[in-house]
Design a protein around this motif. Structure first.
Motif, PDB file in Angstrom:
ATOM      1  N   SER A 114     -27.845 -21.034 -42.049  1.00 46.63           N
ATOM      2  CA  SER A 114     -27.608 -19.590 -42.145  1.00 46.63           C
ATOM      3  C   SER A 114     -26.129 -19.245 -42.140  1.00 46.63           C
ATOM      4  CB  SER A 114     -28.321 -18.859 -41.000  1.00 46.63           C
ATOM      5  OG  SER A 114     -27.692 -19.118 -39.750  1.00 46.63           O
ATOM      6  N   VAL A 115     -25.307 -20.079 -41.498  1.00 41.74           N
ATOM      7  CA  VAL A 115     -23.867 -19.815 -41.425  1.00 41.74           C
ATOM      8  C   VAL A 115     -23.125 -20.476 -42.587  1.00 41.74           C
ATOM      9  CG1 VAL A 115     -21.766 -20.181 -40.051  1.00 41.74           C
ATOM     10  CG2 VAL A 115     -23.899 -19.480 -38.927  1.00 41.74           C
ATOM     11  N   TYR A 116     -23.416 -21.762 -42.807  1.00 40.41           N
ATOM     12  CA  TYR A 116     -22.791 -22.487 -43.924  1.00 40.41           C
ATOM     13  C   TYR A 116     -23.663 -22.285 -45.160  1.00 40.41           C
ATOM     14  CZ  TYR A 116     -19.839 -24.878 -40.480  1.00 40.41           C
ATOM     15  OH  TYR A 116     -18.937 -25.175 -39.481  1.00 40.41           O
ATOM     16  N   ARG A 117     -23.422 -21.199 -45.850  1.00 41.03           N
ATOM     17  CA  ARG A 117     -24.267 -20.844 -46.995  1.00 41.03           C
ATOM     18  C   ARG A 117     -23.909 -21.691 -48.209  1.00 41.03           C
ATOM     19  NH1 ARG A 117     -25.551 -14.430 -45.800  1.00 41.03           N
ATOM     20  NH2 ARG A 117     -26.166 -14.848 -43.636  1.00 41.03           N
ATOM     21  N   PRO A 118     -24.771 -21.676 -49.250  1.00 38.57           N
ATOM     22  CA  PRO A 118     -24.607 -22.617 -50.370  1.00 38.57           C
ATOM     23  C   PRO A 118     -23.205 -22.703 -50.959  1.00 38.57           C
ATOM     24  CG  PRO A 118     -26.703 -21.502 -50.560  1.00 38.57           C
ATOM     25  CD  PRO A 118     -25.990 -20.864 -49.402  1.00 38.57           C
ATOM     26  N   GLY A 119     -22.548 -21.570 -51.180  1.00 39.16           N
ATOM     27  CA  GLY A 119     -21.215 -21.611 -51.775  1.00 39.16           C
ATOM     28  C   GLY A 119     -20.220 -22.374 -50.925  1.00 39.16           C
ATOM     29  N   VAL A 120     -20.252 -22.137 -49.609  1.00 43.01           N
ATOM     30  CA  VAL A 120     -19.346 -22.831 -48.698  1.00 43.01           C
ATOM     31  C   VAL A 120     -19.706 -24.309 -48.621  1.00 43.01           C
ATOM     32  CG1 VAL A 120     -18.583 -23.015 -46.298  1.00 43.01           C
ATOM     33  CG2 VAL A 120     -18.841 -20.767 -47.351  1.00 43.01           C
ATOM     34  N   ARG A 121     -21.014 -24.607 -48.546  1.00 41.46           N
ATOM     35  CA  ARG A 121     -21.435 -26.006 -48.477  1.00 41.46           C
ATOM     36  C   ARG A 121     -21.004 -26.759 -49.732  1.00 41.46           C
ATOM     37  NH1 ARG A 121     -26.421 -24.097 -46.347  1.00 41.46           N
ATOM     38  NH2 ARG A 121     -27.551 -24.712 -48.224  1.00 41.46           N
ATOM     39  N   ASP A 122     -21.098 -26.126 -50.895  1.00 39.69           N
ATOM     40  CA  ASP A 122     -20.666 -26.782 -52.139  1.00 39.69           C
ATOM     41  C   ASP A 122     -19.185 -27.130 -52.077  1.00 39.69           C
ATOM     42  OD1 ASP A 122     -23.210 -26.553 -53.147  1.00 39.69           O
ATOM     43  OD2 ASP A 122     -22.786 -24.791 -54.384  1.00 39.69           O
ATOM     44  N   GLU A 123     -18.381 -26.212 -51.570  1.00 39.84           N
ATOM     45  CA  GLU A 123     -16.952 -26.485 -51.475  1.00 39.84           C
ATOM     46  C   GLU A 123     -16.657 -27.589 -50.463  1.00 39.84           C
ATOM     47  OE1 GLU A 123     -14.021 -23.333 -51.717  1.00 39.84           O
ATOM     48  OE2 GLU A 123     -15.649 -21.851 -51.929  1.00 39.84           O
ATOM     49  N   LEU A 124     -17.403 -27.592 -49.352  1.00 38.36           N
ATOM     50  CA  LEU A 124     -17.206 -28.647 -48.356  1.00 38.36           C
ATOM     51  C   LEU A 124     -17.568 -30.018 -48.933  1.00 38.36           C
ATOM     52  CD1 LEU A 124     -18.510 -26.986 -45.061  1.00 38.36           C
ATOM     53  CD2 LEU A 124     -16.170 -27.701 -45.547  1.00 38.36           C
ATOM     54  N   HIS A 125     -18.625 -30.064 -49.735  1.00 39.13           N
ATOM     55  CA  HIS A 125     -19.046 -31.343 -50.323  1.00 39.13           C
ATOM     56  C   HIS A 125     -18.019 -31.858 -51.324  1.00 39.13           C
ATOM     57  CE1 HIS A 125     -23.041 -32.199 -48.671  1.00 39.13           C
ATOM     58  NE2 HIS A 125     -23.210 -30.895 -48.596  1.00 39.13           N
ATOM     59  N   GLN A 126     -17.190 -30.993 -51.840  1.00 40.37           N
ATOM     60  CA  GLN A 126     -16.108 -31.448 -52.712  1.00 40.37           C
ATOM     61  C   GLN A 126     -14.969 -32.078 -51.912  1.00 40.37           C
ATOM     62  OE1 GLN A 126     -14.788 -28.256 -55.291  1.00 40.37           O
ATOM     63  NE2 GLN A 126     -16.886 -27.675 -55.809  1.00 40.37           N
ATOM     64  N   LEU A 127     -14.907 -31.744 -50.637  1.00 37.22           N
ATOM     65  CA  LEU A 127     -13.823 -32.230 -49.789  1.00 37.22           C
ATOM     66  C   LEU A 127     -14.208 -33.440 -48.946  1.00 37.22           C
ATOM     67  CD1 LEU A 127     -12.577 -28.758 -48.471  1.00 37.22           C
ATOM     68  CD2 LEU A 127     -11.427 -30.206 -50.151  1.00 37.22           C
ATOM     69  N   ALA A 128     -15.507 -33.634 -48.699  1.00 43.25           N
ATOM     70  CA  ALA A 128     -15.951 -34.713 -47.820  1.00 43.25           C
ATOM     71  C   ALA A 128     -17.335 -35.199 -48.233  1.00 43.25           C
ATOM     72  CB  ALA A 128     -15.967 -34.243 -46.370  1.00 43.25           C
ATOM     73  N   ASP A 129     -17.664 -36.434 -47.814  1.00 45.88           N
ATOM     74  CA  ASP A 129     -19.006 -36.978 -48.025  1.00 45.88           C
ATOM     75  C   ASP A 129     -19.831 -36.700 -46.775  1.00 45.88           C
ATOM     76  OD1 ASP A 129     -18.649 -38.017 -50.581  1.00 45.88           O
ATOM     77  OD2 ASP A 129     -17.753 -39.867 -49.812  1.00 45.88           O
ATOM     78  N   PHE A 130     -20.903 -35.940 -46.929  1.00 48.59           N
ATOM     79  CA  PHE A 130     -21.688 -35.491 -45.784  1.00 48.59           C
ATOM     80  C   PHE A 130     -22.923 -36.348 -45.543  1.00 48.59           C
ATOM     81  CE2 PHE A 130     -19.000 -31.853 -45.992  1.00 48.59           C
ATOM     82  CZ  PHE A 130     -19.062 -31.268 -44.734  1.00 48.59           C
ATOM     83  N   TYR A 131     -23.164 -36.623 -44.282  1.00 48.10           N
ATOM     84  CA  TYR A 131     -24.395 -37.280 -43.865  1.00 48.10           C
ATOM     85  C   TYR A 131     -25.557 -36.336 -44.178  1.00 48.10           C
ATOM     86  CZ  TYR A 131     -27.436 -40.194 -40.946  1.00 48.10           C
ATOM     87  OH  TYR A 131     -28.431 -41.028 -40.495  1.00 48.10           O
ATOM     88  N   PRO A 132     -26.663 -36.848 -44.728  1.00 55.95           N
ATOM     89  CA  PRO A 132     -27.709 -35.945 -45.235  1.00 55.95           C
ATOM     90  C   PRO A 132     -28.534 -35.225 -44.173  1.00 55.95           C
ATOM     91  CG  PRO A 132     -28.374 -38.242 -45.463  1.00 55.95           C
ATOM     92  CD  PRO A 132     -26.936 -38.262 -45.038  1.00 55.95           C
ATOM     93  N   ILE A 133     -28.468 -35.658 -42.933  1.00 54.48           N
ATOM     94  CA  ILE A 133     -29.284 -35.061 -41.863  1.00 54.48           C
ATOM     95  C   ILE A 133     -28.392 -34.264 -40.916  1.00 54.48           C
ATOM     96  CG2 ILE A 133     -30.938 -35.514 -40.003  1.00 54.48           C
ATOM     97  CD1 ILE A 133     -31.927 -36.347 -42.765  1.00 54.48           C
ATOM     98  N   VAL A 134     -28.854 -33.067 -40.546  1.00 59.19           N
ATOM     99  CA  VAL A 134     -28.149 -32.306 -39.506  1.00 59.19           C
ATOM    100  C   VAL A 134     -28.436 -32.962 -38.159  1.00 59.19           C
ATOM    101  CG1 VAL A 134     -27.940 -30.095 -38.315  1.00 59.19           C
ATOM    102  CG2 VAL A 134     -28.256 -30.140 -40.793  1.00 59.19           C
ATOM    103  N   ILE A 135     -27.383 -33.289 -37.434  1.00 51.43           N
ATOM    104  CA  ILE A 135     -27.525 -33.989 -36.165  1.00 51.43           C
ATOM    105  C   ILE A 135     -27.666 -32.993 -35.018  1.00 51.43           C
ATOM    106  CG2 ILE A 135     -26.413 -35.594 -34.565  1.00 51.43           C
ATOM    107  CD1 ILE A 135     -27.465 -36.811 -37.198  1.00 51.43           C
TER     108      ILE A 135
END
Length: 335
Positions: free
Chosen positions: A17-38
């Protein structure tokens, strides 16, 4: 340039709800994310994979980990970016482990300050009780009550705590030509002059100001700091606003002051406990306005916090100076 290994930690639904799709897309351009929320519940399950994580992103619902847990599960963690306000409940163990902690407190300060400034402007006009009097009695009673208020020009407003939120409130109130008194032991004379405010003691602030707003830091030293000594000195038509923390108010003392002088008003966005007990006098008094902790980021406002966290991470990646890094020293006085 190799991307950093990153993860989200907290409650999955809140992260989304906080990290919405647009922000998440930009973050994924900057880092490789683990697929599961811990979360604390699945920390051990994903323990082996987490040892390579270098940066973490969170928001409300961030689990409070102990130092040994951080060292065991997240030995390579370098930075934690928190897309929300206060980090008091979890930051110290991370800082003790050498992890950089960054908070989007400045983003969450914006809606709190906006909410507060709006309430102050209305309170100085006698809005809250006059609206009820018009509806439940008559126009004449409502007008008579409102006419006892000074309005906003040259009215005295008290700000308790001149941190990020308190200063933003002061900034938003500039166009109204108010006289602003501030209680904050950490506010220097130089900064007070720059803000164009007058430093006063806490008791003097309550005895002089038409409207008083609490923005004290959430610290053990501030628990119960607002009590009978202050509330009994409120002006007959004064308004007390709390968007800080409920624990800072001795509730029975506030209730007594409101009951003794019914023309006084309290606007409480936070209480202790939260929510208030169903038998609490706060629910029975007509001169108490309760809102369900809505001053902070709500609706589309939460995306601002995620964007602040993302921009700070961008600076981190580019080895630029960050704006909202938190230190142990800062935790002594910040909200």
């Amino acid at each position: 340039m190799k991307k950093m290994q990153a993860m989200f930690i907290g409650r999955a639904e809140t992260i989304q709800s906080v990290y919405r799709p647009g922000v998440r897309d930009e973050l994924h351009q900057l880092a490789d994310f683990y697929p599961i929320v811990i979360s604390r519940e699945n920390l051990a399950e994903h323990g082996s994979a987490l040892k390579s994580m270098e940066v973490a992103f969170s928001t409300w619902g961030m689990p409070a980990l102990e130092e040994d847990e951080i060292r065991h599960y997240l030995p390579n963690l370098k930075a934690l970016f928190y897309a929300a306000g206060s980090v008091q409940s979890f930051a110290r163990p991370f800082l003790h482990c050498g992890v950089t902690v960054v908070s989007a407190w400045a983003a969450n300060a914006v809606p709190v300050a906006e909410y507060t400034a709006a309430q102050i402007v209305l309170a100085n006009k006698g809005f809250f009780q006059s609206a009820q009097l018009y509806k439940h009695q008559n126009r004449q009673e409502a007008a008579g009550y409102a006419n006892a208020f000074p309005g906003n020009y040259n009215a005295k407003v008290g700000i308790i705590g001149a941190g990020m939120i308190g200063r933003k409130v002061i900034e938003l109130l500039k166009p109204y030509e108010l006289e602003i008194l501030v209680f904050d032991p950490f506010l220097s004379d130089e900064v007070a002059a720059r803000l164009n405010v007058t430093k006063v003691g806490l008791t003097d602030l309550f005895s002089q100001c038409q409207t008083i707003s609490n923005h004290l830091a959430n610290l053990p030293e501030t628990v119960g700091i607002l009590n009978k000594e202050q509330f009994d000195r409120m002006l007959p038509y004064a308004t007390f606003i709390n968007t800080g923390r409920g624990k800072q108010v001795v509730e029975p003392d506030l209730i007594s002051a409101l009951r003794d002088v019914p023309t006084r008003t309290a606007i409480l966005d936070v209480t202790f406990p939260e929510p208030v007990h169903r038998e609490s006098e706060l629910l029975k008094l007509d001169n108490v306005i309760l809102t369900p902790h809505i001053a902070g980021s709500n609706g589309t406002e939460v995306e601002r916090m995620a964007k602040y966290a993302m921009e700070e991470f961008r600076r981190y990646v580019q080895e630029e100076a960050m704006q909202y890094q938190v230190s142990l020293k800062m935790l002594e006085t910040m909200a």
